[in-house]
Design an enzyme around this catalytic site. Structure first.
Site, mmCIF file in Angstrom:
data_model
loop_
_atom_site.group_PDB
_atom_site.id
_atom_site.type_symbol
_atom_site.label_atom_id
_atom_site.label_comp_id
_atom_site.label_asym_id
_atom_site.label_seq_id
_atom_site.Cartn_x
_atom_site.Cartn_y
_atom_site.Cartn_z
ATOM 1 N N HIS A 1 -6.994 -6.835 7.598
ATOM 2 C CA HIS A 1 -6.732 -5.861 8.656
ATOM 3 C C HIS A 1 -6.849 -6.529 10.021
ATOM 4 O O HIS A 1 -7.925 -6.949 10.432
ATOM 5 C CB HIS A 1 -7.641 -4.636 8.610
ATOM 6 N N GLU B 1 -2.607 -1.574 -3.231
ATOM 7 C CA GLU B 1 -3.655 -0.870 -2.505
ATOM 8 C C GLU B 1 -3.396 0.632 -2.532
ATOM 9 O O GLU B 1 -2.244 1.070 -2.537
ATOM 10 C CB GLU B 1 -3.693 -1.321 -1.044
ATOM 11 N N HIS C 1 0.866 -1.184 0.000
ATOM 12 C CA HIS C 1 0.000 0.000 0.000
ATOM 13 C C HIS C 1 0.903 1.235 0.000
ATOM 14 O O HIS C 1 1.189 1.808 1.054
ATOM 15 C CB HIS C 1 -0.895 -0.020 1.244
#
Length: 251
Positions: free
Chosen positions: A202, A74, A44
């Site tokens: 997550h 991401e 990310h």
């Protein structure tokens, strides 16, 4: 299809950047994860380059393409370009990741902590999704468990959602995740009913991963970074990836 494990190597870059230089090597760490059986690599890159940088994205794209595995990129598709960060769409255009996971985070967030709000005008999001799909990327949208209009992810052209599992992980750590897992499962079923695939990520860990997969049907992919890299400090990266794959099998 068994649930796939994509390892997020952001934290390797955090450690490298804390000292400067090239060690630990992000590409070497990703390669070690793949050697241990991981199915793909996630990063990310953020506009402030506090961990993964643009050059890491390019190098990891070469690695994943050479290994024939998924590269999952991401980012916030609305974050403007700046020095050192060409923008999410530009990065995707350069490296053509297999999957682009869109996340509505702001520059100041420590980590992603909420999904998209689908209640308003989705024209701009639809345009971003179309742009990425034209590059050949599968597009996934980050969503909250219990999202009241998750079906609209399909309306904007996404092919998958990624369930934000932070609240589930907190409930599991607190000793009673029944309500949280039920909410995740219900959201997954609604997404699947309109043709969306379901990913998750997550705060998933060795301690809660099997329980999550037992409770949520047909999860295609889990993206795990923070807990996995933390575990690897004690057990080693190869052994840790194999343990997460075992947890997936038990789930």
């Amino acid at each position: 299809m068994p649930t796939q494990l994509s390892v997020n190597v952001n934290k390797i870059a955090v450690l490298r950047n804390s000292r400067g230089g090239d060690e630990p090597d992000v590409v070497r760490a990703a390669s070690t994860c793949l050697d241990a059986g991981a199915h793909g690599i996630t990063v990310h890159p953020r506009p402030d380059a506090r961990h993964i940088r643009a050059e890491d994205v390019y190098a990891l794209a070469v690695l994943t393409q050479s290994r024939g595995v998924e590269f999952n990129l991401e980012g916030n598709p609305f974050a403007p370009p700046r020095v050192g960060y060409p923008g999410f769409a530009a990065l995707c255009g350069d490296v053509r990741p297999a999957q682009a996971t869109l996340v509505p985070d702001s520059d100041g967030q420590i980590t992603s902590d909420h999904g998209f709000d689908f209640s308003g005008d989705l024209g701009a999001l639809r345009e971003r999704v179309a742009e990425l799909r034209a590059l050949g990327c599968r597009v996934s949208l980050f969503v909250d468990a219990g999202c009241p209009d998750v079906e609209r992810a399909a309306e904007v052209g996404a092919q998958r959602i990624e369930l934000y599992t932070g609240p589930f992980a907190a409930a599991h750590a607190g000793g009673d995740a029944r309500a949280a897992i039920a909410l995740c499962a219900e959201t997954a079923r609604r997404a699947q009913a309109v043709g969306l695939g379901v990913n998750a990520g997550h705060d998933l860990s060795q301690g809660n991963l099997a329980a999550f997969l037992q409770g949520v049907p047909d999860v295609l992919e889990v993206s795990i970074g923070h807990a996995l890299i933390g575990d690897a400090l004690y057990a080693g990266l190869d052994a840790t990836v194999r343990r997460y794959l075992e947890a997936i099998a038990h789930g």
